[in-house]
Structures are given as C-alpha cells and as structure tokens.
Design an enzyme around this catalytic site. Sequence first.
Site, mmCIF file in Angstrom:
data_model
loop_
_atom_site.group_PDB
_atom_site.id
_atom_site.type_symbol
_atom_site.label_atom_id
_atom_site.label_comp_id
_atom_site.label_asym_id
_atom_site.label_seq_id
_atom_site.Cartn_x
_atom_site.Cartn_y
_atom_site.Cartn_z
ATOM 1 N N HIS A 1 0.864 -1.182 0.000
ATOM 2 C CA HIS A 1 0.000 0.000 0.000
ATOM 3 C C HIS A 1 0.904 1.237 0.000
ATOM 4 O O HIS A 1 0.896 2.005 -0.943
ATOM 5 C CB HIS A 1 -0.962 -0.040 1.189
ATOM 6 C CG HIS A 1 -1.983 1.045 1.180
ATOM 7 N ND1 HIS A 1 -3.107 1.035 1.951
ATOM 8 C CD2 HIS A 1 -2.054 2.203 0.484
ATOM 9 C CE1 HIS A 1 -3.831 2.132 1.727
ATOM 10 N NE2 HIS A 1 -3.203 2.850 0.850
ATOM 11 N N GLU B 1 0.501 7.782 -3.474
ATOM 12 C CA GLU B 1 1.269 7.511 -2.252
ATOM 13 C C GLU B 1 2.429 8.490 -2.106
ATOM 14 O O GLU B 1 2.709 8.975 -1.011
ATOM 15 C CB GLU B 1 1.776 6.065 -2.260
ATOM 16 C CG GLU B 1 0.672 5.037 -2.069
ATOM 17 C CD GLU B 1 -0.057 5.208 -0.739
ATOM 18 O OE1 GLU B 1 0.620 5.290 0.297
ATOM 19 O OE2 GLU B 1 -1.295 5.267 -0.740
ATOM 20 N N HIS C 1 1.736 11.257 0.751
ATOM 21 C CA HIS C 1 2.453 10.873 1.972
ATOM 22 C C HIS C 1 3.947 11.223 1.969
ATOM 23 O O HIS C 1 4.444 11.811 2.925
ATOM 24 C CB HIS C 1 2.278 9.376 2.233
ATOM 25 C CG HIS C 1 0.847 8.974 2.410
ATOM 26 N ND1 HIS C 1 0.102 9.338 3.507
ATOM 27 C CD2 HIS C 1 0.009 8.253 1.618
ATOM 28 C CE1 HIS C 1 -1.131 8.845 3.392
ATOM 29 N NE2 HIS C 1 -1.216 8.192 2.246
#
Length: 324
Positions: free
Chosen positions: A90, A171, A175
């Site tokens: 993930h 991602e 992040h």
Amino acid sequence: MYRGAVLVSVAGLAQLASAGLYPGITTDNHTCALVDPVLSCSCKATPDKVADTCCTETYGGLLVATQIWNTFTGLESKGQIYPKNHWTIHGLWPDFCNGSYTQYCDLSRQYDPKPVPNTTDGTPHGTPVPPYTGEPIDKWFKPYGKLDLLAYMNKYWVSQYDPNWVFWAHEFSKHATCYSTFQTECYGPKATEHGDLFEFFETVIKFQRTLPTFKWLSKADIKPSNKTAYTLSKIQKALTKEFSLVPFLGCSGPRYNETEAGKGSKDNGRTVLSEVWYYYHVYGRPQEAQAKKLAADASGGSLSTCAKAKDAVWYYERSKGSEQ
Ligand SMILES: *[C@@H]1O[C@H](CO)[C@@H](O)[C@H](O)[C@H]1NC(C)=O
Ligand SMILES: *[C@@H]1O[C@H](CO)[C@@H](O)[C@H](O)[C@H]1NC(C)=O
Ligand SMILES: *[C@@H]1O[C@H](CO)[C@@H](O)[C@H](O)[C@H]1NC(C)=O
Ligand SMILES: *[C@@H]1O[C@H](CO)[C@@H](O)[C@H](O)[C@H]1NC(C)=O
Ligand SMILES: *[C@@H]1O[C@H](CO)[C@@H](O)[C@H](O)[C@H]1NC(C)=O
C-alpha cells in the site's frame, strides 16, 4: 506552522523555495556524514534540536509500512494482476508521533491525478490540491535506468481499478512529501530530477521485503479460503510471532452482526481481511531502513477494525485470473 505547502512564486527563487515542508533550508551538506542517527519521535528528534532535518525524520516520525490483500484488480484484461503468494504494497506513511497525520505537504510535487482529500487538510477551507494532469509517471523510470525498480513495482505494488502508476503517484504526493528526509533540498544542488521519488519507492521496497505477510500467515496455516473463515486473534498471534510485535489489521466488507453468521451478536467489526500495517520509529534517514519496530497500539492507534468473534474474518482467495 509547517503544515501545508508554501508556494513562492518570486522569479528565480521558485526552484529554491518550492519544497513545502521546511521552507528555507539550503541544498548543501545533507549527506548526513557528520550526523549520528537520531531515533524519530525521540525527544531529540525535533526540528529545533537536530543538526539537519534531512538526516533525522522530524516531521512524520511514526512510519507505517502498509500492505493490501484484495481479490481482484479490475484491470485483469490489461494484465494488471497480483503476485501469487504475496500481499501487495500500500505505502510507507510518515504519521505524526501521536498517530495522526497530514497530507500533500509539497504541492510542487503533486503527481496524483485523483487527490483524496482534495484539500491539504481535508476541510473545505484547506489549500486545494489540484489534480495532476501530466504524463504517467511510469514513463519516468527508463531514462534513469530504473526499469528494474519499475518491474518490481508493477509486480508488488498493484492498484485496484486504476493503473498502477496512479496509486504510486498518490502515495508519493500524499504521503512521501510529508517526510522531512525526502524533502527536495536534501538531494543537493545538482539533484537529478525525481531522485526523491525513486528513492522513496526504493525505501518502500526495503521495508516490504522484510514483511512477507503471506508466508507468515501460511506458516500458521492461515491461507486464503472461500470456505473457512478465521478468528482475528489467531491472525494477530501468527503475525505477532513473526514480526515480534502486533501489527494493525484492517477489515472491509460487511459488519459481523449484519451477516447471517453474526446475527444477534454485538460484534460490529468488519469481516473481510484487507490490510496489515506495521509500525516503526526509524534511526536517521528512513532511506537506510534502520527501524525500530512498534506495536500498532503503541502510539494510540487501534489494533484492528475486524470482527473479534470466533471465525468471523474472511481471508478470501483471489479471483481466477487475478494472480500469477
Ligand atoms: C556546507 O556548505 C557550505 C556552502 O557550500 C560550505 O560553505 C560549508 O563549509 C559546508 N559546511 C560543512 C560543515 O561542510
Ligand atoms: C499530533 O501531532 C501533530 C504534530 O505535532 C499536532 O499537529 C497535532 O495537533 C497532534 N494531535 C493530537 C490529537 O494531539
Ligand atoms: C472537493 O470535493 C468536494 C466534494 O466532491 C467538492 O464539493 C469541492 O468543490 C472540492 N474542492 C476542491 C478544492 O476541489
Ligand atoms: C451491531 O452491534 C452494534 C454494537 O454492538 C450495535 O449497536 C448494533 O445495534 C448491532 N446491529 C445489529 C443489526 O445487530
Ligand atoms: C473468493 O471470494 C471472493 C470474495 O467474494 C471473490 O472475489 C473471489 O473471486 C473468490 N475466489 C475464488 C477463487 O472463487
């Protein structure tokens, strides 16, 4: 005060000032050669105490290596399928030390075509995160001699419904831009374009390679099955034995007491196993992967969203044609 991106548009300075997290740091002397690794989230790991925020993670010091179990990608016809006997990546998230987090910290590195949330703080008043409309980022690997990295990612970092690169871009921009240690300036005055992006992906892989969730579950005889469900505590025990501390387990799907099997029960946890999150603090740069494992609840987080009742959790077999 450091939250959100600071975009400075003064001509000539735009390049220097574009990174959002800690504006004003220079591009020099970030090899970390002079710096003893400091553990993230320790009392010494704050921006005012460390010598260099590129060498100690001072922003998102609670790292979470997260993996997914899904049964289909939705893009099988395009060849996008899962690797047999592996959970897929993930991401690797930089949570705050208290377990909360922020996102899209540097809008100069916004490559996510579908930003979620669509403002930096998730409220209507936050800074809008504009959808990325540029070329697919998987086009960027070949010119830098990184087709092996791309091959690994296409195999083990598989998206559901969207092409893989959309997930990777999400991602990274949501992040990775919230790590002090991946800030663009850390890469020096002659940094190669996207060096930070590639290094983030390589770091994610370093963590992933140490976390063979499928194998760990198999060893405890917990294998995907569409006939037999498992008990959460048994799954937790199996992974705790191998990781040495308990990870977070995420379930999706129906709540147990909304299913036939759980009728009348008070257990409203969900019933389809779909995520595992491994927690860490990290010594020095996350890039070196010198990490200290943590229990998932050590920083105030919950241990699971899954139902706790006996045999309430399904670890489904992947669909025919969705893995190889
Ligand atoms: C860091 O970089 C600056 C600017 O290039 C230089 O003047 C300085 O001597 C360097 N400091 C160290 C400790 O290497
Ligand atoms: C958690 O830490 C962040 C960063 O230090 C801070 O902004 C936030 O307010 C904290 N949240 C809580 C609930 O304490
Ligand atoms: C964000 O999404 C919401 C809900 O779809 C929408 O109402 C809002 O206009 C969007 N905001 C921005 C800045 O795009
Ligand atoms: C499911 O469990 C929750 C929490 O115990 C309870 O509030 C809810 O009423 C239950 N729902 C059903 C359909 O039994
Ligand atoms: C197992 O069940 C899941 C969930 O319903 C489904 O998506 C999957 O295709 C099934 N796998 C097989 C091999 O039947």
